[in-house]
Design a protein around this motif. Structure first.
Motif, PDB file in Angstrom:
ATOM      1  N   HIS A   1       0.861  -1.180   0.000  1.00 25.75           N
ATOM      2  CA  HIS A   1       0.000   0.000   0.000  1.00 25.75           C
ATOM      3  C   HIS A   1       0.891   1.221   0.000  1.00 25.75           C
ATOM      4  O   HIS A   1       1.992   1.212   0.527  1.00 25.75           O
ATOM      5  CB  HIS A   1      -0.876   0.034   1.255  1.00 25.75           C
TER       6      HIS A   1
ATOM      7  N   GLU B   1      -2.986   6.831   2.211  1.00 27.66           N
ATOM      8  CA  GLU B   1      -2.367   5.509   2.287  1.00 27.66           C
ATOM      9  C   GLU B   1      -3.146   4.416   1.570  1.00 27.66           C
ATOM     10  O   GLU B   1      -2.559   3.451   1.108  1.00 27.66           O
ATOM     11  CB  GLU B   1      -2.124   5.124   3.743  1.00 27.66           C
ATOM     12  N   ARG B   2      -4.441   4.532   1.478  1.00 25.18           N
ATOM     13  CA  ARG B   2      -5.250   3.495   0.823  1.00 25.18           C
ATOM     14  C   ARG B   2      -5.765   3.933  -0.544  1.00 25.18           C
ATOM     15  O   ARG B   2      -6.595   3.262  -1.137  1.00 25.18           O
ATOM     16  CB  ARG B   2      -6.431   3.104   1.710  1.00 25.18           C
TER      17      ARG B   2
END
Length: 147
Positions: free
Chosen positions: A47, A80-81
């Motif tokens: 990720h 982050e995602r």
């Protein structure tokens, strides 16, 4: 009962692994005529978005961005995602300047090992910018009350 000497020994015996190797960095990058001066990429199976390269004498280099940094936030939003295209869109959404919260490889590994989410408040001396009230004729504007 624990003596003062034992308390001091306990505090001083903290292992170095309990202390982060560095701090997150907030890089404010003003877009130049040739762009920001960095390459962003995602790593397969991981990720996050990473800085692949930073152009010499670029706005990104002057802001302190380093090749290998992992981007945590773009313009104060955790990414982050998000996908690569979503992150690029966030960078382009605020024309002229972008603010990146980043960590280097060692700090990234340190936080991941502990399951800690990186936040800009972890930066020594960081203070959230005070949001100014809108002003009209030099006075703070009051919102009209709705009845």
């Amino acid at each position: 009962m624990v003596s003062d000497k034992e308390k001091r020994r306990s505090r001083s015996s903290k292992s170095k692994s309990d202390v982060p190797p560095s701090e997150p960095r907030l890089c404010t990058i003003e877009r130049g005529p040739a762009g920001y001066g960095f390459n962003l990429h995602g790593e397969k199976g991981q990720h996050g978005q990473y800085i692949r390269a930073v152009d010499q004498d670029s706005p990104a280099e002057r802001a302190g961005l380093l090749a290998g940094d992992r981007v945590i936030e773009v313009n104060h939003v955790n990414i982050e995602r998000e996908t690569h295209s979503q992150v690029v869109a966030r960078i382009k959404a605020k024309p002229g300047v972008t603010i990146l919260l980043v960590v280097d490889k060692d700090l990234d590994a340190w936080f991941k090992k502990r399951g800690v989410t990186v936040k800009k408040e972890m930066i020594t001396g960081y203070k959230e910018e005070e949001k100014e009230k809108p002003q009209q004729n030099g006075k703070a504007e009051e919102k009209p009350e709705v009845i």
